[in-house]
Scaffold this active site. Structure first.
Site, mmCIF file in Angstrom:
data_model
loop_
_atom_site.group_PDB
_atom_site.id
_atom_site.type_symbol
_atom_site.label_atom_id
_atom_site.label_comp_id
_atom_site.label_asym_id
_atom_site.label_seq_id
_atom_site.Cartn_x
_atom_site.Cartn_y
_atom_site.Cartn_z
ATOM 1 N N HIS A 1 0.837 -1.201 0.000
ATOM 2 C CA HIS A 1 0.000 0.000 0.000
ATOM 3 C C HIS A 1 0.876 1.257 0.000
ATOM 4 O O HIS A 1 2.086 1.201 0.171
ATOM 5 C CB HIS A 1 -0.979 0.012 1.190
ATOM 6 C CG HIS A 1 -0.384 0.301 2.535
ATOM 7 N ND1 HIS A 1 -1.140 0.726 3.609
ATOM 8 C CD2 HIS A 1 0.901 0.222 2.995
ATOM 9 C CE1 HIS A 1 -0.354 0.888 4.663
ATOM 10 N NE2 HIS A 1 0.873 0.600 4.323
ATOM 11 N N HIS B 1 3.192 -4.919 3.972
ATOM 12 C CA HIS B 1 3.203 -5.538 5.301
ATOM 13 C C HIS B 1 2.690 -6.975 5.232
ATOM 14 O O HIS B 1 1.969 -7.347 4.309
ATOM 15 C CB HIS B 1 2.288 -4.761 6.263
ATOM 16 C CG HIS B 1 2.685 -3.341 6.475
ATOM 17 N ND1 HIS B 1 3.770 -2.989 7.227
ATOM 18 C CD2 HIS B 1 2.162 -2.174 6.012
ATOM 19 C CE1 HIS B 1 3.889 -1.667 7.234
ATOM 20 N NE2 HIS B 1 2.927 -1.143 6.500
ATOM 21 N N GLU C 1 -0.813 -4.623 11.709
ATOM 22 C CA GLU C 1 -0.102 -4.202 10.492
ATOM 23 C C GLU C 1 1.387 -4.504 10.637
ATOM 24 O O GLU C 1 2.061 -4.840 9.666
ATOM 25 C CB GLU C 1 -0.321 -2.701 10.266
ATOM 26 C CG GLU C 1 0.060 -2.246 8.879
ATOM 27 C CD GLU C 1 -0.380 -0.810 8.617
ATOM 28 O OE1 GLU C 1 -1.405 -0.624 7.961
ATOM 29 O OE2 GLU C 1 0.312 0.122 9.082
ATOM 30 N N HIS D 1 5.058 0.423 -0.296
ATOM 31 C CA HIS D 1 5.765 -0.581 0.512
ATOM 32 C C HIS D 1 4.711 -1.638 0.868
ATOM 33 O O HIS D 1 3.749 -1.791 0.132
ATOM 34 C CB HIS D 1 6.398 0.072 1.745
ATOM 35 C CG HIS D 1 5.411 0.703 2.663
ATOM 36 N ND1 HIS D 1 4.763 1.884 2.363
ATOM 37 C CD2 HIS D 1 4.894 0.290 3.840
ATOM 38 C CE1 HIS D 1 3.922 2.186 3.328
ATOM 39 N NE2 HIS D 1 3.977 1.230 4.242
ATOM 40 N N CYS E 1 5.504 6.400 5.061
ATOM 41 C CA CYS E 1 4.346 5.638 4.560
ATOM 42 C C CYS E 1 3.819 6.198 3.246
ATOM 43 O O CYS E 1 3.012 5.552 2.570
ATOM 44 C CB CYS E 1 3.216 5.629 5.590
ATOM 45 S SG CYS E 1 3.677 4.812 7.121
ATOM 46 N N ASP F 1 -4.606 -10.710 -0.473
ATOM 47 C CA ASP F 1 -3.296 -11.360 -0.331
ATOM 48 C C ASP F 1 -2.472 -11.172 -1.605
ATOM 49 O O ASP F 1 -2.947 -11.451 -2.715
ATOM 50 C CB ASP F 1 -3.474 -12.855 -0.038
ATOM 51 C CG ASP F 1 -2.171 -13.481 0.428
ATOM 52 O OD1 ASP F 1 -1.354 -12.769 1.049
ATOM 53 O OD2 ASP F 1 -1.960 -14.678 0.173
ATOM 54 N N HIS F 2 -1.242 -10.703 -1.423
ATOM 55 C CA HIS F 2 -0.337 -10.422 -2.543
ATOM 56 C C HIS F 2 -0.929 -9.407 -3.514
ATOM 57 O O HIS F 2 -0.592 -9.383 -4.693
ATOM 58 C CB HIS F 2 0.082 -11.713 -3.252
ATOM 59 C CG HIS F 2 1.076 -12.497 -2.444
ATOM 60 N ND1 HIS F 2 0.702 -13.299 -1.402
ATOM 61 C CD2 HIS F 2 2.423 -12.578 -2.505
ATOM 62 C CE1 HIS F 2 1.780 -13.853 -0.862
ATOM 63 N NE2 HIS F 2 2.837 -13.423 -1.503
#
Lengths: 137, 137, 137, 137, 137, 137
Positions: C16, C43, C126, C41, C35, C81-82
């Site tokens: 995100h 998580h 997170e 980047h 951020c 996811d991914h």
């Protein structure tokens, strides 16, 4: 190319009872304590599978860890998860299901069956305080 | 005096099998999946016991957590650790040993038996991904 | 029958970038720090889904946690996811992908879609130090 | 706007000794056991600070958790990390440094000092098995 | 003097996409699965840096771990934290940002830059189940 | 017979102060930072004791881990738990209580005292980010 070790953790839950054939329940309790309780107990096991190899310059992988997961599930987890190690697992026959015997038998299931990757270590946590490691020695 | 919640974690390893009396093995497999495997399996359980009370100005404690540990071991852990929840634990008789039924029966063992401290929550982790909580409701 | 809360943990990895539309990169950096890095980047997120209900006396379950896992994967994990939360997830459109906004949108995906079980809490980690919880308030 | 709880974990290591003024070493040993050892011991403490608020539609935050970290370090961690709770920390004067008394004093340091965010819970882990929670009651 | 290994853990969050230059998106999806999602995703990485040396009899240290932390942050974490490994990190240029390639490049950043301490192992966790280790072989 | 490594984790909480005899408080602060705070601080230590041996075909054990626990408690934990490493522990006399010096002294306590099992590694975590390992070299 550099040689890197890659590790995949998998989990399973199994039941077992520690008892030596030929001993009475009292003798087994003396040897194994509560672990010999005749009705059995169980654990959540964590298994860390480590293979070593050169990094493939085309993919940046030693081996795809999703593939390791798949192979370990097929050869090990599918057989032991939610099973009783004393009676349900064909490849545990003939040994007392201690963590030591379990990790050695898992080695035999995985070695040579990892798409050519070299198996170098298996760590098996039986509880969060007890762990065994086998390196094929 | 301020009211504080204090929590003690304890651990035990136990075996169980999920099966409803009166159902066949096939029907139980449909209901419970691998958890109904007839030979049983097991888990490492983590139990978090939370009590609430005013801080005693003389001691700075709500209750000595060593005392909580001692009471929980005596009333619960000594009975279930390295035991089979289906056959070895008298106070689990008559219920299917799901985490839900186990946490409610543990509540019954502990409530009113904690030196006067008020039990407010029990959290029971069956695996690192599955947890149940009972608050006496 | 007693009322128990049952929790299932699931995991996903996502990318995100935090940036408010209409602000320059410099203004976003002032607001969000690193951020807001334009290339993004990511998580490893841990999500704890808690539902509450009476224990079914026939099964000993509030709800089968394997079923909760299946429903949460279908409604949430399969989408995020991914994935990149800014561009890949239809139901995140129109909000900045902070953990707060993400957990509220996940609530909207799950509420009423858990086979009748009552959703009472979502916890979203997170990082191992930052967590948000939404209870539908 | 939805109301979300956001939590930041911080860590510190501190020394302490549990002893009630006016009691002899023997009496304190009876009351506190090894915790009263005159030369002191110590712990790695984990503190979870939870605040509650509406999500700001402009930022997607309840409060920037980096800001929470900064405020908690300034008001608490800078004073207690690598300190002795019996002698080095001004705001612990006059109380026995149990986890209960420590968490209440930390509440007094933080409440009203979090940029307007509402403090709703402090959880303080003294060891991985012992935890206290204060909610300002 | 005895030779001891000392380890410091550090953390960072980064984004990446796995894709081999010259392949189409479809070919990369076949090779890398969801890891090749064009918009990228990310992880919380844990890095364990281990150095080996004799214990200095004057200080009782092999090397001050606060110094290790400082050096690793300067050489590695400051560059990769909240960055995109495909586009933001100069010393990742020319390689696909798999964990294997990342750990080898981190080795090159640290070796010889640790105040004379001998680097012997780097472990990099990409998720809680996937880890790579490089020992400079 | 296969050779397996078996590991037992134990925990203790202790106090310490890092200071070199003959240096002033200011000089020690320059050398050790906050670790030299004169009133001391402390930690929750985790110790992993690893021994190696052949699996006994009669028991399936290298050594009973309950026995390892018992021996490590008697030789180490009973002395250091809730103690101050600078003044309370006879076998720490004459060294600065860094993790490095502590792990080497623990080795001396355990080697040759594990019922004939070969000690191969001690890992000592002082915090969740700092660890030292000694292998008897």
């Amino acid at each position: 190319m550099p040689t890197v070790r890659v590790t995949r953790k998998v989990h399973f839950s199994a039941g077992h009872r520690l008892a030596r054939p030929g001993l009475s329940d009292e003798e087994n309790r003396e040897l194994y304590g509560a672990c010999s309780n005749p009705a059995g107990h169980g654990h959540n096991y964590d298994l860390e599978v480590t293979v070593r190899g050169e990094v493939d310059p085309d993919t940046g992988y030693v081996i795809d860890l999703k593939r390791v997961k798949e192979l370990v599930h097929r050869a090990v987890v599918d057989d032991v998860d939610h099973a009783n190690l004393n009676v349900d697992v064909e490849w545990m026959e003939g040994v007392i299901p201690t963590a030591e015997n379990l990790v050695v038998r898992i080695w035999d299931r995985l070695e040579g069956n990892l798409d050519g990757a070299e198996l170098v270590s298996l760590k098996l946590w039986e509880t969060e305080r007890n762990m065994v490691e086998y390196r094929g020695e």
